[in-house]
Scaffold this active site. Structure first.
Site, PDB file in Angstrom:
ATOM      1  N   GLU A  79       0.844  -1.205   0.000  1.00  0.00           N
ATOM      2  CA  GLU A  79       0.000   0.000   0.000  1.00  0.00           C
ATOM      3  C   GLU A  79       0.873   1.247   0.000  1.00  0.00           C
ATOM      4  OE1 GLU A  79      -3.078  -0.038  -1.158  1.00  0.00           O
ATOM      5  OE2 GLU A  79      -3.739  -1.326   0.477  1.00  0.00           O
TER       6      GLU A  79
ATOM      7  N   SER B 127     -13.403   2.178  -7.222  1.00  0.00           N
ATOM      8  CA  SER B 127     -14.544   2.404  -8.110  1.00  0.00           C
ATOM      9  C   SER B 127     -14.139   3.329  -9.260  1.00  0.00           C
ATOM     10  CB  SER B 127     -15.692   3.031  -7.326  1.00  0.00           C
ATOM     11  OG  SER B 127     -15.243   4.175  -6.615  1.00  0.00           O
TER      12      SER B 127
ATOM     13  N   ASP C 272      -4.316   0.539  -9.481  1.00  0.00           N
ATOM     14  CA  ASP C 272      -5.746   0.246  -9.612  1.00  0.00           C
ATOM     15  C   ASP C 272      -6.141   0.021 -11.070  1.00  0.00           C
ATOM     16  OD1 ASP C 272      -5.589   0.808  -6.945  1.00  0.00           O
ATOM     17  OD2 ASP C 272      -6.635   2.730  -7.053  1.00  0.00           O
TER      18      ASP C 272
HETATM   19  C1  GLA Z   1      -5.218   4.514  -4.168  1.00  0.00           C
HETATM   20  C2  GLA Z   1      -4.469   4.853  -5.448  1.00  0.00           C
HETATM   21  C3  GLA Z   1      -3.432   3.771  -5.773  1.00  0.00           C
HETATM   22  C4  GLA Z   1      -2.546   3.459  -4.579  1.00  0.00           C
HETATM   23  C5  GLA Z   1      -3.391   3.258  -3.316  1.00  0.00           C
HETATM   24  C6  GLA Z   1      -2.541   3.132  -2.090  1.00  0.00           C
HETATM   25  O1  GLA Z   1      -6.012   3.372  -4.357  1.00  0.00           O
HETATM   26  O2  GLA Z   1      -5.367   4.970  -6.523  1.00  0.00           O
HETATM   27  O3  GLA Z   1      -2.668   4.159  -6.895  1.00  0.00           O
HETATM   28  O4  GLA Z   1      -1.591   4.452  -4.403  1.00  0.00           O
HETATM   29  O5  GLA Z   1      -4.306   4.306  -3.100  1.00  0.00           O
HETATM   30  O6  GLA Z   1      -1.755   1.989  -2.155  1.00  0.00           O
END
Ligand code: GLA
Length: 408
Positions: A51, A144, A189
């Site tokens: 994360e 989302s 994501d």
């Molecule tokens: C969000 C961002 C990702 C990532 C996470 C944390 O989901 O869109 O790119 O940085 O936070 O890991």
């Protein structure tokens, strides 16, 4: 991750059986737009571990979910993109030839941003009508926004008759979010929404974009618990954390020539140069450097069949996000701590950007039923909130459910 001013409201998720298709959405499209449509879906995601490492050129281990955003889409004969969401609001439209497209600062920016960035990437898009629906709870750390971007981008490219290169699509969607929406997210994501594979998580090197699938044993389930809170500071704090990391790299570069990102720094190096960093910057960097290590150790553990060790790393990730990166909140800590005390739970942690949204728990399959009922009771007793709980299996990335006429 969703920006705070998104106006749509989350609705209870449909059961994963919805994955078989959304004939109702296509029927509704016919009523709204007066013609037939194709159907596309792109998933939200869970992140098993890794994360706040993606924008530091580091490693992540996300999995696509079956919860998805759905787009019924059909080509138009002009240069207009006309779209509507079943989650609320009127139909909106814009012209693909607008020489200076500017954001409206609402959910439509994700749609428009993707169209703008695909055109910049050299795809001469055609006009289209689109009707959008989603099972992915909005603003809860299940991505989302990436599901919306990827489903729309995939539909527009399919309508154009272009064979979709999934990495290119993920990059265009990330650019839309960075440069059009103004959220400086990493690539995780969008990448997993494009390239997820059923039964697997994906180890992604966010610098080279090299990836490999990591099987998730059927003896465990991924259980997502939505805290039902989304604290307002989320997107501002996210961009601040990113700036903290860049500041750390700037201060370390004269001491460690050749580093380009925190990905290039070991824990021993960071500790050796602790005095060169303000306390808070040091802690931000320590989270990222140790989290990268946890991802690689976690993949080794999963590949060796050691789910218990994987769970311990997941718990350590939560503590590091809570104490060093400071992106957790009371509700997420309650969810994680409740899970830590339950039988059959291998690990649990907050997931996504933070300040609300969901936790992910790795739960032995036979303990899932008990887990969901104890968790619902325990969380409500502690907070007066009713959590949404999703028992998930890793699903596939974006797909055409039914091609639109021009592309068939
Ligand atoms: C969000 C961002 C990702 C990532 C996470 C944390 O989901 O869109 O790119 O940085 O936070 O890991």
């Amino acid at each position: 991750m969703s920006i705070v001013n998104v106006k749509l409201q989350a609705r209870p998720a449909s059961p994963p059986a919805a994955i078989a298709g959304r004939p109702a959405l296509q029927k509704r499209f016919r009523t709204e737009f007066g013609h037939e449509s194709g159907l596309y879906r792109a998933p939200g995601r869970a992140n098993l571990i890794g994360e706040h490492t993606d924008y530091n050129d580091g490693f992540v281990l996300p999995a696509a979910l079956e919860l998805s955003t759905w787009v019924a889409a059909a080509p138009r004969k002009d240069r207009i993109l006309r779209f509507k969401s079943l989650l609320g609001g009127d139909a909106l439209e814009f012209n693909l030839d607008d020489p200076a497209p500017s954001p409206r600062h609402d959910w439509s920016d994700y749609v428009r941003g993707v169209a703008v960035k695909l055109q910049v990437a050299g795809f001469p898009l055609e006009g289209a009508d689109m009707l959008i629906d989603s099972d992915v709870p909005i603003g809860s750390g299940l991505s989302s926004s990436a599901a919306l971007e990827v489903s729309v981008g995939f539909a527009l490219l399919d309508i154009l008759g272009v064979a979709v290169d999934r990495v290119t699509l993920a990059q265009a969607c990330q650019r839309a979010e960075n440069e059009f929406v103004g959220m400086h997210c990493g690539i995780m994501d969008q990448f997993i929404s494009c390239l997820g594979a059923a039964g697997h998580a994906l180890l992604l090197d966010c610098r080279s974009l090299a990836y490999r699938q990591v099987a998730i044993a059927p003896s465990v389930r991924l259980v997502v618990c939505n805290s039902m809170v989304h604290h307002k500071l989320a997107s501002g704090e996210y961009n601040k954390r990113r700036a903290d990391c860049e500041h750390g790299v700037a201060l370390l570069t004269p001491l460690l020539p050749g580093i380009r990102a925190l990905r290039d720094v070991t824990l021993a190096q960071l500790v050796a140069h602790q005095a060169a960093l303000p306390e808070v910057t040091f802690r931000r960097c320590r989270h990222v450097v140790t989290e990268d290590e946890r991802v690689l150790k976690g993949v080794a553990a999963l590949e060796a069949g050691d789910v218990a060790e994987f769970g311990r790393l997941v718990n350590a990730s939560h503590r590091s996000l809570r104490d060093d990166y400071q992106v957790s909140c009371r509700e997420l800590d309650i969810l994680a701590e409740l899970a830590w005390g339950m039988e059959g739970v291998l690990g649990s942690r907050m997931m996504g950007g933070g300040f609300g949204g969901c936790t992910l728990s790795i739960v032995r399959t036979e303990a899932v039923k008990r887990f969901t009922s104890d968790m619902a009771k325990g969380y409500t007793a502690a907070t007066n909130l009713t959590p949404e709980i999703f028992v998930c299996s890793p699903g596939d990335g974006v797909s055409v459910v039914a091609p639109s006429e021009s592309a068939a």
